[in-house]
Design a protein around this motif. Structure first.
Motif: not given
Length: 123
Positions: A8-14, A17-18, A37-43, A46-50
């Protein structure tokens, strides 16, 4: 499942990126635009939650859009760092001691810069 699949990537890293995507865009973005626009392939979820968590923390603002919200940063990276410093300071009842310990840990260049700012030198 491989080891990298289960990491799992750390939330701070994600979150970083956002925020980087929002800062570089220069205009409000939807969750789908941030995701692209972010480099990580996220659902999408996940982006909405962030984005929701960043909004709840007061780090991003949002305005209603046709479908959902458009998100924007409330401060630049320096402003967010200053905000975190204020939050840490607010957690201790003895602000004077906290500030004194902070200043004690400054190097000569930082101390001179702080003195210049306090004397009205601005940025």
């Amino acid at each position: 499942m491989t080891e990298s699949d289960g990491e799992r990537r750390p939330a701070g890293e994600l979150e970083a990126s956002v925020l980087a995507a929002l800062w570089s865009a220069g205009n409000p973005m939807s969750a789908a635009q941030v995701r692209a626009a972010i480099p990580q392939p996220l659902a999408r979820t996940t982006v909405a939650t962030l984005l929701i968590r960043l909004h709840e923390k007061g780090v991003v603002g949002r305005s209603p859009a046709a479908r959902g919200f458009l998100y924007f940063p409330v401060a630049d990276s320096h402003g967010l760092t200053a905000r975190r410093m204020h939050q840490e300071l607010d957690q201790d009842h003895d602000r004077s001691t906290v500030l004194a310990r902070f200043v004690e840990g400054l190097g000569p260049d930082d101390e001179a810069e702080l003195r210049r700012l306090l004397e009205g030198g601005g940025q």
